[in-house]
Design an enzyme around this catalytic site. Structure first.
Site, PDB file in Angstrom:
ATOM      1  N   GLY A  37      -6.058  -4.662 -34.209  1.00 18.30           N
ATOM      2  CA  GLY A  37      -6.056  -5.062 -32.794  1.00 18.30           C
ATOM      3  C   GLY A  37      -4.928  -6.051 -32.519  1.00 18.30           C
ATOM      4  CG  HIS A  38      -4.974  -9.958 -34.219  1.00 20.07           C
ATOM      5  ND1 HIS A  38      -5.970  -9.916 -35.164  1.00 20.07           N
ATOM      6  CD2 HIS A  38      -5.362 -10.870 -33.307  1.00 20.07           C
ATOM      7  CE1 HIS A  38      -6.921 -10.764 -34.840  1.00 20.07           C
ATOM      8  NE2 HIS A  38      -6.586 -11.355 -33.720  1.00 20.07           N
ATOM      9  CD  GLN A  62     -10.813 -20.641 -29.096  1.00 16.92           C
ATOM     10  OE1 GLN A  62      -9.677 -21.000 -28.828  1.00 16.92           O
ATOM     11  NE2 GLN A  62     -11.144 -19.357 -29.110  1.00 16.92           N
ATOM     12  CD  GLU A 149      -7.516  -4.172 -20.731  1.00 12.27           C
ATOM     13  OE1 GLU A 149      -8.201  -3.195 -21.109  1.00 12.27           O
ATOM     14  OE2 GLU A 149      -6.787  -4.144 -19.735  1.00 12.27           O
ATOM     15  CE  LYS A 150     -14.364  -7.624 -29.773  1.00 14.07           C
ATOM     16  NZ  LYS A 150     -14.278  -9.080 -29.855  1.00 14.07           N
ATOM     17  CD  GLN A 154      -9.230 -15.460 -25.207  1.00 18.71           C
ATOM     18  OE1 GLN A 154      -9.864 -16.292 -25.822  1.00 18.71           O
ATOM     19  NE2 GLN A 154      -8.465 -14.578 -25.827  1.00 18.71           N
ATOM     20  NE  ARG A 188     -17.279 -15.075 -33.966  1.00 20.66           N
ATOM     21  CZ  ARG A 188     -16.519 -15.694 -33.069  1.00 20.66           C
ATOM     22  NH1 ARG A 188     -15.891 -15.002 -32.161  1.00 20.66           N
ATOM     23  NH2 ARG A 188     -16.398 -17.023 -33.090  1.00 20.66           N
TER      24      ARG A 188
HETATM   25  O1  PAF Z   1      -8.432 -14.824 -28.648  1.00 23.09           O
HETATM   26  C1  PAF Z   1      -8.189 -15.709 -29.501  1.00 23.09           C
HETATM   27  O2  PAF Z   1      -7.923 -15.442 -30.677  1.00 23.09           O
HETATM   28  C2  PAF Z   1      -8.230 -17.164 -29.072  1.00 23.09           C
HETATM   29  O3  PAF Z   1      -9.241 -17.394 -28.148  1.00 23.09           O
HETATM   30  C3  PAF Z   1      -6.872 -17.689 -28.547  1.00 23.09           C
HETATM   31  C4  PAF Z   1      -6.459 -16.962 -27.281  1.00 23.09           C
HETATM   32  C5  PAF Z   1      -5.819 -17.499 -29.628  1.00 23.09           C
HETATM   33  C6  PAF Z   1      -6.978 -19.174 -28.220  1.00 23.09           C
HETATM   34  O4  PAF Z   1      -7.354 -19.913 -29.335  1.00 23.09           O
END
Ligand code: PAF
Length: 283
Positions: A37-38, A62, A149-150, A154, A188
Site C-alpha cells: 500500500g505504501h 496520535q 484512502e484507506k 485522516q 496492523r
Molecule cells: O497514515 C499514517 O501512517 C500516519 O497517520 C501519518 C499520516 C504518517 C501521520 O503520522
C-alpha cells in the site's frame, strides 16, 4: 538515497534537490512497517514529481494511552531497502526529540470532520495526526503529498487543514490497496493470527454487500444493521461503527442522495481494523 534524522541535514539535502529552481518534490508520510500500500503511494509520487521524500516517524501524539505505541511494528532496515529499490531520494526519519523538543507546545485541532467515527473512538488521535502532518509539510515543503484512502477520515482531516491554513501544496488521495482476497493492506494486519486474518475478510465483504444494497435502493439503516450483524457473526467485537457519510464532510447520512462513503471500524481479537468504500447514488 539519503537517510536523514535532523533538520539541518534535511534542509541542505532539499536545497540540493531543488537547486535548479524547477524540480518538484513529493512527500509520502508514513509510520514505517511499509507494505505494498505504501509502495503504491511511492510509485504514484514518482509519477507526479521529480523527487520523492518518504518520512518514517511513529508519531506518539496520535496514539491514545491504551494504544499500541510500543508494540507498533518498527522495521527500519527492511523499510530502507524497499525504498532504496524504489529509487526514493530522501528518507526522513526524525527522532522524537527532533519532532517534539521538550518545550514543544502547539496542537492543531481540526473540528467537524475530526469529531465522529475514529475521532470519537480515539480521542486526540486526529489532533496528533494534524499536528505531525503540518510539521512534516513545513519541514519538507513538498509540492504534493500523497495519502491512502484507506485512512479516509485522516485524508478528509488533512484536506480540511490544508484548505483552512492556506497550505500551498496538493493533497492526493490514492485508492486503498488490497490483498487478492480483498482485505485492505495495513501494517496492523501483521498482528492477526491466521484464523483472525481469515475471519477479517468479513469486513470488506460486509461493506461491499451493504454498498450494493444501498445502491439498489434498500434503506440505508437496514443495510448498515445487516453489515453490523455480519461482522458480529464473524467474530468482530466490538464493532465501533459502520456508518454512511458524506464523502467530503463525513457528516452521517441516512439516505443515499449524494456521493457517500461507507466507513467501518471493528476489533478482531486484539487488532482494530478499519476500511471504507465509495457508495454512488447514481449507479
Ligand atoms: O497514515 C499514517 O501512517 C500516519 O497517520 C501519518 C499520516 C504518517 C501521520 O503520522
Amino acid at each position: 538515497m539519503q537517510t536523514l534524522r535532523d533538520l539541518p541535514a534535511l534542509r541542505t539535502a532539499l536545497q540540493q534537490l531543488r537547486r535548479d529552481g524547477r524540480s518538484s518534490v513529493a512527500l509520502v508520510p508514513t509510520m514505517g512497517a511499509l507494505h505494498d500500500g505504501h509502495m503504491a503511494l511511492v510509485e504514484e509520487a514518482k509519477r507526479r514529481a521529480d523527487h520523492v521524500v518518504v518520512s518514517i516517524f511513529v508519531n506518539p501524539k496520535q496514539f491514545g494511552p491504551n494504544e499500541d505505541l510500543d508494540a507498533y511494528p518498527r522495521r527500519e532496515a527492511k523499510d530502507s531497502s524497499m525504498l532504496l529499490d524504489q529509487g526514493v531520494d530522501i528518507v526522513w526519519m526524525p527522532t522524537v526529540s527532533v519532532m517534539y523538543p521538550d518545550d514543544f507546545a502547539t496542537n492543531i485541532s481540526v473540528s467537524g470532520v475530526s469529531e465522529g467515527l475514529d475521532g470519537a473512538a480515539r480521542p486526540g488521535h486526529f489532533d496528533g495526526v494534524a499536528t505531525v502532518v503540518a510539521k512534516l509539510f513545513n519541514q519538507v515543503r513538498p509540492d504534493i503529498a500523497l495519502f491512502g484512502e484507506k485512512d479516509f477520515q485522516q485524508l478528509a482531516v488533512i484536506r480540511r487543514m490544508v484548505a483552512d491554513l492556506d497550505m500551498d501544496l496538493e493533497i492526493a488521495g490514492i485508492p486503498t490497496q488490497r490483498d487478492v482476497d480483498g482485505l485492505a493492506l495495513s501494517s496492523r494486519n501483521a498482528y492477526l493470527t491466521d484464523e483472525e486474518r481469515h475471519a477479517a475478510l468479513a469486513l470488506p465483504r460486509a461493506l461491499g454487500e451493504a454498498a450494493r444494497q444501498m445502491e439498489k435502493g434498500i434503506a440505508v439503516d437496514a443495510a448498515l444493521a445487516k453489515a453490523i450483524g455480519m461482522l458480529t457473526a464473524h467474530g468482530f467485537d466490538p464493532v465501533d461503527y459502520v456508518t454512511l457519510c458524506d464523502a467530503i464532510t463525513l457528516e452521517p447520512m441516512h439516505c443515499l442522495d449524494r456521493p457517500a462513503r461507507l466507513l467501518a471500524a471493528a476489533r478482531m481479537g486484539k487488532t482494530r481494523l478499519i476500511d471504507n468504500i465509495a457508495v454512488d447514488p447514481a449507479s
